[in-house]
Design an enzyme around this catalytic site. Structure first.
Site, PDB file in Angstrom:
ATOM      1  N   LYS A  96       1.678  -8.009  -8.023  1.00  0.00           N
ATOM      2  CA  LYS A  96       1.720  -6.544  -7.959  1.00  0.00           C
ATOM      3  C   LYS A  96       2.645  -5.972  -8.921  1.00  0.00           C
ATOM      4  CE  LYS A  96       2.321  -3.143  -4.005  1.00  0.00           C
ATOM      5  NZ  LYS A  96       2.533  -3.330  -2.663  1.00  0.00           N
ATOM      6  N   SER A 177      -0.537  -0.360  -0.118  1.00  0.00           N
ATOM      7  CA  SER A 177      -0.464   0.039  -1.610  1.00  0.00           C
ATOM      8  C   SER A 177      -0.910  -1.019  -2.508  1.00  0.00           C
ATOM      9  CB  SER A 177       1.146   0.053  -2.061  1.00  0.00           C
ATOM     10  OG  SER A 177       2.093  -0.946  -1.618  1.00  0.00           O
ATOM     11  N   SER A 201       0.664  -2.484   3.593  1.00  0.00           N
ATOM     12  CA  SER A 201       0.415  -2.618   2.456  1.00  0.00           C
ATOM     13  C   SER A 201       0.029  -3.768   2.041  1.00  0.00           C
ATOM     14  CB  SER A 201       1.551  -1.982   1.366  1.00  0.00           C
ATOM     15  OG  SER A 201       1.696  -0.677   1.576  1.00  0.00           O
TER      16      SER A 201
END
Length: 523
Positions: A96, A177, A201
């Site tokens: 990420k 996220s 997330s």
């Protein structure tokens, strides 16, 4: 900076004829077979080149990858020359884009304010991946600033990466996220990705994209050199296709780190999590059924999942109610205060090219670049966080103590102890909602993931089927440091249920052969 950038703008032409045949089947496929983990059987360079080709072929449809690491092939060649042995040797991993990695790629958290944040340093979890022989393939898109900038955001959107799409329906949200990590694994670009979670997330993107996500106990994995939100709740964790892969990945990235005090007990609880998995772990286990967290269209697959648990020898204990009023508002106060403190501390360590050195600077940057950063939604959460008075503020301390007790000692711990349970289960999230640039996220329902997030306890989501072709996940949660147990219980369920929804990349669920006929007039 040299990087390969992918986007879903009008200049990209993609046809389904370029997709693997597994993604072109005309009817919804719920596979009855789960293959063994896709370990790199040949040279790392071959596996890396194949992964790059998959990203280049598939990603224009879903926009999950912000950038491929231009050093990936060189990394793979070094692995091939090293003589390393182990399950992760030569395996491409996407991380990420709020996690730092050595090389020319910036760590942006999706924000243009960090577009020059090339730190040339590895986060400790990335260093562990490299030491295991894994190849850092690139960075995944995310909800900007890990979805903390605004309460009216569109999950999966960032100014740097644009909008990530769900491979099960391209007009549906991948959740955030860690949206890019979840979508990339679901689409078959990689089998292994890293996400981060403050509250949902990792588990939400995994569930709505139909893959496995594991949020470890906070402190199991170092958070150093990761753009922060909350020192109390932040953690990184695996997003993978199978539970075995998640356990393999956690075995590599877990461990104590002197730069992150929260990890001081990690080495004592770190294990070969994959070796500890057992298909018999549900036999004799007592599982709490969180009925208070169920509903929102998931009842049929949830009931089917419970039947599998029972058939595998688990005793199911119904828990019909739980009072969570002490969590929500107090958690918000905690996140606001810790965001300001943590982000200010992180930004102070960034290279001189990064001109936003505080949260106040970021707010000013967004205002100055509103046409790019705030055309879709604002930054009211940032503004509220900026007003907080620091971690010594009695109001902050009270909010943290109250929410932690409500989720932990008086929440998960109490439910486990009162019912003599090994774990709790419930639906992770509702099916994916449509991307909505006007109204932001429109989520119908929720699950109970906030309990594990606020308490800092482990939370695993495993695919449990689909609702009208959209995947939904089954959550397993347990006590602090029960990571190995939770993974093993989820593994036993996964191997018994063998339910994996394969994405077909339709423009919308309403256009699929199963749903389209139902949209017309019924005679």
């Amino acid at each position: 900076m040299t990087a390969v950038i992918f986007s879903t703008n009008g200049s990209v032409r993609v046809t389904n004829s370029r997709l693997p045949t597994a993604f072109l089947r005309p009817a919804l496929l719920v596979t009855t077979l789960l293959a063994a983990p896709a370990i790199a059987a040949g040279p790392a360079e071959d596996a890396t080149r194949a992964a790059i080709a998959r990203v280049q072929r598939i990603d224009p449809l879903i926009n999950a990858v912000i950038s491929l690491d231009p050093t990936a092939i060189a990394q793979a060649r070094q692995v091939d020359a090293s003589g390393l042995r182990g399950p992760m040797v030569g395996v491409p991993v996407l991380i990420k884009d709020n996690i730092e990695a050595m090389g020319p790629l910036p760590t942006t958290a999706g924000s243009l304010a960090l577009i020059d944040n090339v730190t040339n340093r590895d986060a400790p979890l990335v260093a562990r991946l490299r030491a295991s022989g894994a190849v850092i393939l690139g960075k995944t898109n995310l909800s900007e600033w890990a979805n903390i900038r605004s309460s009216h955001s569109i999950s999966g959107w960032s100014a740097v990466g644009g909008q990530t799409r769900n491979p099960h329906a391209l007009d549906r949200n991948p959740c955030g996220s860690s949206s890019g990590s979840g979508a990339a694994v679901a689409a078959g670009e990689v089998d292994f990705a890293i996400g981060t979670e403050t509250d949902g997330s990792i588990t939400c993107p995994a569930a709505v994209n139909g893959v496995v996500g594991f949020k470890p106990t906070v402190g199991m994995v170092s958070r150093s050199r990761i753009v922060p939100i909350s020192a109390s709740q932040d953690t990184a964790g695996p997003i993978t296709r199978t539970v075995q892969q998640a356990a393999m990945l956690l075995s590599v990235i877990a461990g104590s780190d002197p730069t992150d005090p929260a990890t001081r007990e990690a080495d004592a609880h770190r294990a070969n999590f994959a070796a500890a998995l057992s298909t018999n772990s549900l036999r004799g286990a007592r599982i709490g059924v969180m009925r208070f967290a169920a509903g929102f269209g998931t009842d049929a697959p949830f009931d089917a999942a419970l039947a599998v648990l029972k058939a595998q020898g688990a005793t199911l204990v119904e828990i019909k109610s739980f009072d969570d009023k002490a969590i929500g508002g107090n958690e918000t106060k905690v996140l606001h205060a810790e965001l300001k403190a943590g982000l200010n501390a992180y930004l102070a360590t960034t290279p001189p090219a990064v001109t936003t050195r505080t949260l106040a600077d970021v707010i000013a940057f967004n205002t100055a670049h509103a046409g790019q950063e705030m055309a879709l939604f604002g930054q009211e959460t940032f503004v509220e966080a900026q007003k907080t008075k620091g971690l010594a503020d009695p109001a902050y301390k009270l909010a943290r103590a109250t929410s932690l007790a409500a989720a932990g000692v008086n929440g998960i711990d109490k439910m486990l102890k009162a019912n003599r349970l090994d774990a709790l289960v419930g639906p992770t999230m509702p099916p994916s909602w449509k991307i909505d640039a006007v109204n932001g996220d429109q989520i119908a329902g929720g699950g109970a993931g906030s309990l594990a997030a606020v308490a800092g306890y482990p939370h695993l989501t495993v695919p449990m089927g689909a609702v009208h072709g959209l995947p939904v996940g089954l959550s397993f949660m347990g006590a602090k440091w029960s990571d190995a147990k939770i993974l093993s219980l989820g593994f036993a369920y996964e191997q018994a249920s063998r339910t994996l929804v394969v994405p077909r990349f339709p423009r919308s669920i309403e256009e699929t052969p199963e749903v389209a006929p139902l949209m017309g007039r019924q005679r």
